[in-house]
Design a protein around this motif. Sequence first.
Motif, short mmCIF file in Angstrom:
data_model
loop_
_atom_site.label_atom_id
_atom_site.label_comp_id
_atom_site.label_asym_id
_atom_site.label_seq_id
_atom_site.Cartn_x
_atom_site.Cartn_y
_atom_site.Cartn_z
N SER A 4 4.16 1.58 118.61
CA SER A 4 4.62 2.85 119.19
C SER A 4 4.09 3.03 120.61
O SER A 4 4.79 3.53 121.48
N GLU A 5 2.85 2.61 120.85
CA GLU A 5 2.28 2.68 122.20
C GLU A 5 3.01 1.73 123.14
O GLU A 5 3.26 2.07 124.30
N ARG A 8 6.32 3.36 124.07
CA ARG A 8 6.10 4.44 125.03
C ARG A 8 5.81 3.88 126.42
O ARG A 8 6.31 4.38 127.43
N ASP A 12 7.98 4.54 129.70
CA ASP A 12 7.37 5.15 130.89
C ASP A 12 7.57 4.28 132.13
O ASP A 12 7.85 4.79 133.21
N GLY A 67 0.91 4.16 127.37
CA GLY A 67 1.45 4.26 126.02
C GLY A 67 0.64 5.13 125.10
O GLY A 67 1.09 5.49 124.03
#
Length: 73
Positions: A4-5, A8, A12, A67
């Motif tokens: 998930s990080e 992200r 980003d 993240g």
Amino acid sequence: MRRSEFLRAVDDEFGARATSVVSDLSLGGVGYRTAAQALAAGVDPREIWLALCVEADVPEERRHGVGLLDPRR
């Protein structure tokens, strides 16, 4: 780095191009697989993120600590 990080961090850094970067860009640091293929093969997301940063020339200052969610207050 968790998956998930990683996702992200990619969102980003690459914004609207994130999906195509993950599915289309071949990364030498993970055996010339795409990030999606490397994730599916069980490669550590941190290793994939760093390979992606090298391949896409992401500046060093934007490679570490991304993240992560902001801490709860």
